[in-house]
Design a protein around this motif. Structure first.
Motif, mmCIF file in Angstrom:
data_model
loop_
_atom_site.group_PDB
_atom_site.id
_atom_site.type_symbol
_atom_site.label_atom_id
_atom_site.label_comp_id
_atom_site.label_asym_id
_atom_site.label_seq_id
_atom_site.Cartn_x
_atom_site.Cartn_y
_atom_site.Cartn_z
ATOM 1 N N PRO A 1 0.816 -1.230 0.000
ATOM 2 C CA PRO A 1 0.000 0.000 0.000
ATOM 3 C C PRO A 1 0.845 1.274 0.000
ATOM 4 N N ALA A 2 1.956 1.267 0.741
ATOM 5 C CA ALA A 2 2.839 2.436 0.744
ATOM 6 C C ALA A 2 3.512 2.623 -0.609
ATOM 7 N N ILE A 3 3.865 1.513 -1.249
ATOM 8 C CA ILE A 3 4.444 1.586 -2.590
ATOM 9 C C ILE A 3 3.436 2.191 -3.563
ATOM 10 N N ARG A 4 2.189 1.765 -3.467
ATOM 11 C CA ARG A 4 1.138 2.307 -4.337
ATOM 12 C C ARG A 4 1.019 3.825 -4.147
ATOM 13 N N THR A 5 1.084 4.281 -2.911
ATOM 14 C CA THR A 5 0.987 5.720 -2.639
ATOM 15 C C THR A 5 2.140 6.480 -3.285
ATOM 16 N N LEU A 6 3.346 5.942 -3.177
ATOM 17 C CA LEU A 6 4.503 6.589 -3.800
ATOM 18 C C LEU A 6 4.345 6.663 -5.314
ATOM 19 N N ILE A 7 3.868 5.582 -5.914
ATOM 20 C CA ILE A 7 3.726 5.565 -7.372
ATOM 21 C C ILE A 7 2.631 6.522 -7.822
ATOM 22 N N GLU A 8 1.573 6.647 -7.031
ATOM 23 C CA GLU A 8 0.541 7.626 -7.360
ATOM 24 C C GLU A 8 1.155 9.027 -7.437
ATOM 25 N N GLY A 9 2.085 9.313 -6.543
ATOM 26 C CA GLY A 9 2.781 10.590 -6.604
ATOM 27 C C GLY A 9 3.623 10.741 -7.851
ATOM 28 N N ASP A 10 4.252 9.651 -8.284
ATOM 29 C CA ASP A 10 5.043 9.684 -9.523
ATOM 30 C C ASP A 10 4.143 9.925 -10.737
ATOM 31 N N ILE A 11 2.970 9.302 -10.739
ATOM 32 C CA ILE A 11 2.020 9.508 -11.839
ATOM 33 C C ILE A 11 1.563 10.960 -11.866
ATOM 34 N N ALA A 12 1.256 11.500 -10.695
ATOM 35 C CA ALA A 12 0.825 12.898 -10.620
ATOM 36 C C ALA A 12 1.926 13.838 -11.104
ATOM 37 N N ALA A 13 3.180 13.523 -10.768
ATOM 38 C CA ALA A 13 4.303 14.351 -11.213
ATOM 39 C C ALA A 13 4.447 14.297 -12.724
ATOM 40 N N ALA A 14 4.218 13.126 -13.311
ATOM 41 C CA ALA A 14 4.290 12.998 -14.770
ATOM 42 C C ALA A 14 3.199 13.821 -15.437
ATOM 43 N N PHE A 15 1.998 13.766 -14.888
ATOM 44 C CA PHE A 15 0.889 14.512 -15.483
ATOM 45 C C PHE A 15 1.126 16.018 -15.372
ATOM 46 N N ALA A 16 1.646 16.442 -14.204
ATOM 47 C CA ALA A 16 1.891 17.870 -13.989
ATOM 48 C C ALA A 16 3.090 18.370 -14.789
ATOM 49 N N GLY A 17 4.058 17.496 -15.029
ATOM 50 C CA GLY A 17 5.311 17.932 -15.630
ATOM 51 C C GLY A 17 5.396 17.805 -17.131
ATOM 52 N N ASP A 18 4.431 17.129 -17.755
ATOM 53 C CA ASP A 18 4.504 16.919 -19.201
ATOM 54 C C ASP A 18 3.222 17.433 -19.855
#
Length: 296
Positions: A109-126
């Motif tokens: 579950p903690a890994i999933r939370t971290l990856i959700e942040g990575d996805i959000a960063a990709a959406f915001a950054g590209d």
């Protein structure tokens, strides 16, 4: 068998016998193919709507998890057996395999939370990103980070061999080479990604963005008195929060790139820089060349 093949077989057998470690049966050797399958099942369990079976919900997640964890447990066991054959007394004992597998599962579950942040960063950054599904299916940087976050967890649990096999499988799939020992904070985004290399002892803060061809590497490899490389020494960069490093930049050694800095494309950096630094290549000089071909 031909005489040449027989001679080669004897030579290889003799060479293998000269190496430390006992023989390991084929059924006790890790399988890269199976590890790749386990990673795919774990990705599907973490993101069943986008990467799993057509059905959504608890049943789909449970199906993927059951398959993944059973395969993972067996591959951890095999990696422990192979490592112990080469280095007796080190690595995981057989009775620790279940404990480590359960510890890995509890952190998903903690890994999933971290990856959700990575996805959000990709959406915001590209600006080219249009949807979450597009990012999960089509962004190699996000795929590499899903696998890295799982491999890093296995690395911190001191599972031998398997984290490196997992990271190399991700490298083959994405062109992004992240050592499982690298520590990477929240909301990390690798744009494009091909050719990115991140070394074992690199520490990356939150909100960091890298572009293709970036290297976070080691400047030197210290040797001990016996002349062999010293293992485990901090030798890769520390990248603080909210740093952007553009394509082709090379950052080497145990240096610190201060918070909020921007490192331009193709910069070669071997010294620490303070927070808020803006580094770029030297200005390109342009000179006219005479029509008759005289020099400049």
């Amino acid at each position: 068998m031909s005489s040449d093949a027989t001679q080669l077989s004897r030579a290889f057998t003799a060479a293998d016998a000269a190496l430390a470690g006992g023989a390991v049966a084929a059924g006790d050797r890790p399988s890269r193919g199976e590890i790749t399958r386990v990673l795919a099942e774990l990705r599907a369990a973490l993101f069943p709507r986008e990467l799993g079976v057509a059905a959504d919900g608890e049943a789909a997640v449970a199906t993927h998890l059951a398959s993944a964890l059973a395969g993972l447990r067996e591959q951890i066991r095999r990696c422990a057996v192979l490592f112990a054959a080469e280095r007796p007394g080190e690595g995981l004992a057989p009775d620790q395999v279940d404990r480590v597998t359960d510890a890995f599962a509890s952190e998903l579950p903690a890994i999933r939370t971290l990856i959700e942040g990575d996805i959000a960063a990709a959406f915001a950054g590209d600006p080219a990103a249009r949807s979450r599904s597009e990012i999960l299916h089509g962004y190699p940087g996000v795929r590499a980070m899903i696998d890295h976050r799982m491999a890093h967890l296995l690395y911190t649990l001191e599972v031998p061999l398997l984290p490196r096999i997992a990271s190399e499988a991700a490298h083959s799939a994405t062109g992004i080479d992240i050592h499982p020992g690298a520590t990477i904070g929240e909301r990390f985004f690798i744009d494009h990604g091909t050719g990115v290399v991140i070394g074992e002892t690199a520490i990356i803060g939150s909100g960091v963005r890298l572009y293709q061809g970036v290297t976070l590497g080691s400047k030197s490899f210290p040797k001990g008195e016996d002349g062999n490389l010293v293992k485990g020494q901090p030798r890769h960069p520390i990248i603080e929060d909210d740093v952007v490093i553009y394509s082709g930049a090379t950052v080497l050694g145990r240096i610190t790139v201060g918070r909020g800095s921007t490192i331009g494309g193709n910069v070669w950096l071997t010294k620490s820089v303070p927070a808020g630094s803006q580094l770029s290549q030297a200005r390109v000089r342009t000179d006219e060349v005479a029509a008759e071909g005289s020099g400049i």
